[in-house]
Design an enzyme around this catalytic site. Sequence first.
Site, short mmCIF file in Angstrom:
data_model
loop_
_atom_site.label_atom_id
_atom_site.label_comp_id
_atom_site.label_asym_id
_atom_site.label_seq_id
_atom_site.Cartn_x
_atom_site.Cartn_y
_atom_site.Cartn_z
N TYR A 1 0.82 -1.21 0.00
CA TYR A 1 0.00 0.00 0.00
C TYR A 1 0.85 1.26 0.00
O TYR A 1 2.07 1.21 0.22
CB TYR A 1 -0.96 0.01 1.20
N ARG B 1 7.99 3.95 -4.62
CA ARG B 1 8.09 3.02 -3.49
C ARG B 1 7.08 1.88 -3.66
O ARG B 1 7.37 0.73 -3.30
CB ARG B 1 7.87 3.76 -2.16
N ARG C 1 -7.53 -20.38 -1.64
CA ARG C 1 -6.53 -20.20 -0.58
C ARG C 1 -5.48 -21.31 -0.59
O ARG C 1 -5.79 -22.49 -0.43
CB ARG C 1 -7.22 -20.16 0.79
N HIS D 1 -0.87 -21.46 0.06
CA HIS D 1 0.27 -20.58 0.35
C HIS D 1 1.09 -20.13 -0.86
O HIS D 1 1.42 -18.96 -0.96
CB HIS D 1 1.19 -21.23 1.40
N LYS E 1 6.40 -1.98 2.08
CA LYS E 1 5.21 -1.39 2.70
C LYS E 1 4.01 -2.32 2.50
O LYS E 1 3.21 -2.13 1.58
CB LYS E 1 4.97 0.00 2.10
N GLU F 1 11.85 3.01 14.55
CA GLU F 1 10.91 3.99 13.99
C GLU F 1 9.60 3.91 14.75
O GLU F 1 9.43 3.06 15.64
CB GLU F 1 10.68 3.71 12.49
N LEU G 1 10.95 1.51 7.31
CA LEU G 1 10.41 1.94 6.02
C LEU G 1 11.22 3.14 5.51
O LEU G 1 11.48 4.06 6.28
CB LEU G 1 8.94 2.33 6.18
C1 LIG Z 1 6.30 2.04 9.67
C2 LIG Z 1 6.35 3.35 8.97
N1 LIG Z 1 7.48 4.08 9.00
C3 LIG Z 1 7.56 5.28 8.41
C4 LIG Z 1 6.47 5.84 7.75
C5 LIG Z 1 6.59 7.20 7.12
O1 LIG Z 1 6.62 7.11 5.73
P1 LIG Z 1 6.15 8.30 4.80
O2 LIG Z 1 6.95 9.49 5.22
O3 LIG Z 1 6.48 7.85 3.44
O4 LIG Z 1 4.70 8.49 5.05
C6 LIG Z 1 5.27 5.10 7.66
C7 LIG Z 1 4.12 5.64 6.93
O5 LIG Z 1 3.10 5.03 6.81
C8 LIG Z 1 5.22 3.83 8.28
O6 LIG Z 1 4.09 3.10 8.24
#
Ligand SMILES: Cc1ncc(COP(=O)(O)O)c(C=O)c1O
Length: 281
Positions: free
Chosen positions: A33, A52, A99, A101, A146, A179, A203
């Site tokens: 996403y 991304r 379904r 895997h 993501k 983070e 991320l």
């Molecule tokens: C785990 C995580 N880290 C960092 C971010 C920040 O990313 P961005 O600046 O691209 O929104 C997000 C955004 O959803 C996130 O889910």
Amino acid sequence: MPELAYLNGKILPIEEATVPIEDRGYQFGDAVYEFIASYSGRMFRVNEHLARLQRSMDALEFPKVSLKEIEAGLSELFNQAGFDRAGIYIQISRGVAPRNHPFPADSKAQVVMTIRGLNEIPDEILEKGATVITLKDFRWGRCDIKTVQLLPNAMAKQKALDAGAYDCIFVTDRGIVREGTSSNAFIISGGVAVTHPLTPNILPGVTRSIIIDICARKDIAVEERFYSIDELYAADEVFLTGTTTEVMPIVRVDSYQIADGRVGQYAKLLYRALRQEAESG
Ligand SMILES: Cc1ncc(COP(=O)(O)O)c(C=O)c1O
């Protein structure tokens, strides 16, 4: 303004958009996403978000999806909805299949988007700052992709809210700060902005990268390096960055007040610079 959905090429009211129960996103979390914000009627940093998205799909060997089509659908959805300030969610799953895997041999990726109005961060948080707790990072080893597998993030966010905090910062069992649940984390220490380097454990935030660029333009030194929870507690400033988080000042971490407990000058300056950039397109 209508809250709309895009479903494999069609635009319709959100409540009418449905996906089959054997969508792999639903059964396996096999979906990626993006979340894009708009300011003053323009989507901010679309290309970075789409790049991304492509990277996430490539990492998971998704069936081919035309980014041009996604871009066209995104514009159509945004224009039809007509919001100035909106949040646009894009989700792409590997597809629909009985379904099992293994990746299905011939599934077709399902593309879903929604658009809704986006609330501004309350002034009180920007003026007084927010508090966070820390939790051991119990997510998987590819947080750089993501994916919609956000249960640990949701659990950690809920734990923070239950503790009366705004959010949670994940920390490794060796005390390395990673983070937030939906944001990247920065500290300011001796005038230097420090943030976790890009590894599979965080991320690669679009906002993180914008903030690093802004720092370069404003002669603020940046170190992308591992830093410890002790450095976090002892920092001059702490802030989180993200598409909806923007630059959020943090004035308390666990039971420790950060510096004098007030929002710091770097967080204020970087917030203003980010907003300026976003609002000017
Ligand atoms: C785990 C995580 N880290 C960092 C971010 C920040 O990313 P961005 O600046 O691209 O929104 C997000 C955004 O959803 C996130 O889910």
